[in-house]
Enzyme design. Sequence first.
Site, PDB file in Angstrom:
ATOM      1  N   TYR A 149       5.971   1.583  -3.532  1.00  7.32           N
ATOM      2  CA  TYR A 149       5.798   2.969  -4.387  1.00  7.32           C
ATOM      3  C   TYR A 149       6.974   3.970  -3.924  1.00  7.32           C
ATOM      4  CZ  TYR A 149       0.904   1.632  -4.570  1.00  7.32           C
ATOM      5  OH  TYR A 149      -0.475   0.705  -4.701  1.00  7.32           O
ATOM      6  N   HIS A 165       1.307  -7.315  -0.212  1.00  6.73           N
ATOM      7  CA  HIS A 165       0.929  -6.585  -1.700  1.00  6.73           C
ATOM      8  C   HIS A 165       0.752  -7.660  -3.012  1.00  6.73           C
ATOM      9  CE1 HIS A 165       2.166  -2.586  -4.049  1.00  6.73           C
ATOM     10  NE2 HIS A 165       0.963  -3.379  -4.435  1.00  6.73           N
TER      11      HIS A 165
END
Length: 269
Positions: free
Chosen positions: A42, A100
Site C-alpha cells: 500500500y 499478502h
Amino acid sequence: MAFDALPPIGIGTFRLQGDIARDAVKTALSLGYRHIDTAQMYENEAEVGDGITSSGIPRREVFITTKIWFDNLHRAKLRNSLKRSLQRLKTDHVDLALVHWPSPNNEVPMEEYLQALQDAQHEGLADHIGVSNFTTAQLDQAREILGETPILTNQIEVHPFLANRKVVDHVQTLGITVTGYMPLAVGRVMEAECLQGIARQHGVTPAEIAIAWVASRGIVPIPSSTRPEHLKANLDALQIELTAEELASIDQLDRGERIANPEFAPAWD
C-alpha cells in the site's frame, strides 16, 4: 497488552495515501476503532504509523496488521522487510503479520516463507501470524507446515456479491478467523436494490447493511473510508441485527463477483 484475538472490525487502508491515510487512521482511532490494517504494497505504512502515534491512543491498545508482499517472501528478505515495515509504522512489533499473497507460481516454496514468518514471530517482530488470499488447499498446506503455530486469520475478499462460502466455511471449521476485505465491494453495495430496501427498514445505509451481513457470518470486516461520518457508520453497523429473512435475501446477491483478481492470484476455490 497482547491481543489474543482480532478486534471485531478494522479500518482498511488500501489506496489511502499521504495525509489522507494519516488523518483517516487518526480519526478512526478517535471514533473507537482499535484495529488498523495496512500492507507493504500500500506504500502508506509510514502515514499509518503517524496516524497511530498522533492519535493519543496507547500503542498497546491498537491492533496493527501489515502484510508482506510477495517480492519479500524469500527467507533472506522476509525478516528485513518486516523490520523496515516496523520502522515505518514506528513500532517494535506488529500484532499480526500476514503473507499478502501466496508466492506466484510457487516461486518461493511455502515452507520457506512460512518458516521465515514463524522465525520473525519467535523474534518478537509479530505477536501473531497469518495468511491472505489463500485457497482451502493452500491453507491446509500452511497448517501442516506451521504445526503447532496458530494461523490467526486468512484475509480474503468477502462482500454480498462474493460470499466466498467454500473458503469461509473451511477456514472457520478449522477454528481460524476470517478477515473480510472490500466488504463494500468498492462502493457497489450502494447500488443494490435489495440492500437499499433493507437499509430503509433499519434507517441506515446499504453500506452498513453490507457490513452487518459480513459480521453476522462471524467474519471481521475491514472497510476502508476517509470521511468521519462513514467511519462512524461502519463502526455502528456492528450493532445492526438483521432478520433471518433479510440475511437470506442478501445471500441471494452472491454472483461470484471477484474484484481483487490479479494475474498472479491462485486458482480460486
